[in-house]
Scaffold this active site. Sequence first.
Site, short mmCIF file in Angstrom:
data_model
loop_
_atom_site.label_atom_id
_atom_site.label_comp_id
_atom_site.label_asym_id
_atom_site.label_seq_id
_atom_site.Cartn_x
_atom_site.Cartn_y
_atom_site.Cartn_z
N CYS A 14 83.80 64.75 -9.44
CA CYS A 14 85.06 65.37 -9.82
C CYS A 14 85.77 66.11 -8.68
O CYS A 14 87.00 66.05 -8.62
CB CYS A 14 84.83 66.31 -11.00
N HIS B 149 83.40 71.96 -13.56
CA HIS B 149 84.16 70.72 -13.35
C HIS B 149 85.45 71.03 -12.60
O HIS B 149 86.10 72.04 -12.86
CB HIS B 149 84.46 70.08 -14.70
#
Length: 405
Positions: A46, A228
């Site tokens: 990510c 994330h």
Amino acid sequence: MPALASIGATAAPTDESYEPSVYHIKWNTFDLRDVPIITQNENGPCPLLAIMNILLLKGKVKLEPGQEIITPEQIMTYLGDSILENAPKNNTEAEQLNFEQNMHDAMAVIHKLQTGLDVNVRFTGIQDFEYTPECIIFDLLGIPLYHGWLVDPQDTKTVESVGNCSYNLLVEKIISDRSSEQPELVNQALLAEAFLDRTASQLTYHGLYELNSTVKENQLCVFFRNNHFSTLYKHKNELFVLVTDQGFLNEKNVVWETLNNVEGDGYFVDAQFHTYTKPPPISESLAPPTVPPGSEEQVDQDYLLAMSLQQEQQMTDEELAWKHSQQQPEHAQISDHELAARLQAEEDERAMRAMNEQQQRQQQQQPQGQRSAAAAPGASRGRPRERAERDREPRDKSKDNCCIL
């Protein structure tokens, strides 16, 4: 401490052995341009994709039109070129030395972008992170890195218990102070632990307020939440997170997701930031069109329906007759002669109905002047009844055991 074991500040995944072969590209529009968006699967890198998608949306990195996949090596090449192109111009000797040192540090950790970055947030501001070499990459590219995991300043007791600690330092403090003999330290440890528990989503409403206040209109940045990294964008005073899940690769109308609460129940929007509407189920979309009234198709459907109803009615009549015969008392026995008479009468009645139906069809086919003559009563119409009367007359006893079939 089990309550804190699931809360971390390391972007998943951290397994450096994960190296996908290719990433799929989803094309859409942004700022009136066709732009590619690199998608990721469940275990995608990510931080690398969040940075690359910002460069793509800004137009600093361009791919071939219609390109469907991209390799990790290509991404790293584009990223290195972007860092070099973003180098400041006309540096002094000191600034040039500082830039070269930052470049050296960035190149030493840039490979981690493919697996995950270690960041350590502070709860005092959306741009407050403990300094790590990984953060240099964001500085060299001029991309802001934000988070929304803040303590509400109005909660003075929690502010005092958390202080200026980073996440890692706060966890160590909680573990240490919970076993302290000083009640004040134990109380602060419990308050800090309660704060981490109720903000496990790593976003608070105070942090959301600060994000709306700090992020500028039409600004692209990287947003860290729930371990994330995402691409964040502000459009018309509203925050949107870029949807990069590979599961939406073929969903052209799912591009952004709203970030307007901490519960995570935002809604999807398309490239023009219009709310996404889920298409109807396949069963509804494949439903047959309505048949126009009065058409041949409608007549055929009505005929088939009438035939079906007629068959159902016949089956119902037969079922009722059978039930009636089953309900007759055992002592109501009839002789063979009476049974034969009943069967013959039923046969004669069916023959008479068939003959009447035939005559009606003939009358419909004859001219109007001939129908009255054809409909006149004749001797033949009374014959079935006369025959039935003769069948009811007493017969020779020697014939009682015979049956007319």
